[in-house]
Write a protein that holds these residues in place. Structure first.
Motif, PDB file in Angstrom:
ATOM      1  N   LEU A   1       0.827  -1.212   0.000  1.00 40.70           N
ATOM      2  CA  LEU A   1       0.000   0.000   0.000  1.00 40.70           C
ATOM      3  C   LEU A   1       0.857   1.256   0.000  1.00 40.70           C
ATOM      4  CD1 LEU A   1      -2.885  -0.992   2.425  1.00 40.70           C
ATOM      5  CD2 LEU A   1      -3.004  -0.676  -0.041  1.00 40.70           C
ATOM      6  N   TYR A   2       1.934   1.273   0.782  1.00 41.21           N
ATOM      7  CA  TYR A   2       2.842   2.410   0.764  1.00 41.21           C
ATOM      8  C   TYR A   2       3.515   2.554  -0.598  1.00 41.21           C
ATOM      9  CZ  TYR A   2       2.745   4.125   5.547  1.00 41.21           C
ATOM     10  OH  TYR A   2       2.369   4.703   6.723  1.00 41.21           O
TER      11      TYR A   2
ATOM     12  N   LEU B   1       2.274   1.602  -3.512  1.00 39.40           N
ATOM     13  CA  LEU B   1       1.258   2.133  -4.425  1.00 39.40           C
ATOM     14  C   LEU B   1       1.037   3.622  -4.206  1.00 39.40           C
ATOM     15  CD1 LEU B   1      -1.446  -0.685  -4.444  1.00 39.40           C
ATOM     16  CD2 LEU B   1      -0.018   0.043  -6.361  1.00 39.40           C
ATOM     17  N   ASP B   2       1.065   4.040  -2.960  1.00 41.34           N
ATOM     18  CA  ASP B   2       0.893   5.451  -2.654  1.00 41.34           C
ATOM     19  C   ASP B   2       2.083   6.267  -3.158  1.00 41.34           C
ATOM     20  OD1 ASP B   2      -0.493   7.660  -1.539  1.00 41.34           O
ATOM     21  OD2 ASP B   2       0.808   7.565   0.235  1.00 41.34           O
TER      22      ASP B   2
ATOM     23  N   GLY C   1      -0.171   5.155  -7.631  1.00 40.09           N
ATOM     24  CA  GLY C   1      -1.190   4.173  -7.991  1.00 40.09           C
ATOM     25  C   GLY C   1      -2.407   4.225  -7.088  1.00 40.09           C
ATOM     26  N   ALA C   2      -2.237   4.783  -5.910  1.00 41.43           N
ATOM     27  CA  ALA C   2      -3.353   4.916  -4.968  1.00 41.43           C
ATOM     28  C   ALA C   2      -3.087   6.141  -4.106  1.00 41.43           C
ATOM     29  CB  ALA C   2      -3.456   3.678  -4.093  1.00 41.43           C
ATOM     30  N   ASP C   3      -4.145   6.728  -3.623  1.00 40.87           N
ATOM     31  CA  ASP C   3      -4.006   7.896  -2.758  1.00 40.87           C
ATOM     32  C   ASP C   3      -4.564   7.532  -1.382  1.00 40.87           C
ATOM     33  OD1 ASP C   3      -3.408  10.463  -1.969  1.00 40.87           O
ATOM     34  OD2 ASP C   3      -5.364  11.253  -2.578  1.00 40.87           O
ATOM     35  N   LEU C   4      -3.686   7.027  -0.540  1.00 46.87           N
ATOM     36  CA  LEU C   4      -4.097   6.561   0.781  1.00 46.87           C
ATOM     37  C   LEU C   4      -3.569   7.504   1.851  1.00 46.87           C
ATOM     38  CD1 LEU C   4      -3.165   2.837   0.304  1.00 46.87           C
ATOM     39  CD2 LEU C   4      -5.455   3.784   0.289  1.00 46.87           C
TER      40      LEU C   4
END
Length: 74
Positions: free
Chosen positions: A23-24, A26-27, A31-34
Motif C-alpha cells: 500500500l505504501y 502504491l501510494d 497508484g493509490a491515494d491513501l
C-alpha cells in the motif's frame, strides 16, 4: 534440512506487513491515494491479530502436549 513447526501467527504478521508495504508503494508511485492514518492502524491491528493467533496456537499445542504426556504416564 530439518522441518520446523508451522507458525500461523508469524505468517499472518508477515502478510500484514507485506500488505502495508504494498500500500505504501502504491501510494508512493501514485497508484493509490491513501492517507497515512489508514495504513498504520491496519498494520497495528494486523500485528495484534497475529499475536492473538500466536497465543492461541501456543495454547493448543501446549494442551495437546500435556494430554499426550498424561496418557503416556498412565
Amino acid at each position: 534440512m530439518r522441518r520446523h513447526e508451522f507458525q500461523p501467527g508469524r505468517l499472518l504478521a508477515g502478510l500484514v506487513l507485506l500488505a502495508a508495504a504494498v500500500l505504501y508503494l502504491l501510494d508512493a508511485t501514485g497508484g493509490a491515494d491513501l492517507p497515512w492514518f489508514l495504513v498504520l492502524p491496519m498494520a497495528a491491528g494486523g500485528l495484534a491479530l497475529a499475536a492473538l493467533v500466536g497465543m492461541v496456537t501456543y495454547a493448543v499445542r501446549r494442551d495437546r502436549r500435556d494430554r499426550i504426556s498424561e496418557s503416556s504416564d498412565r
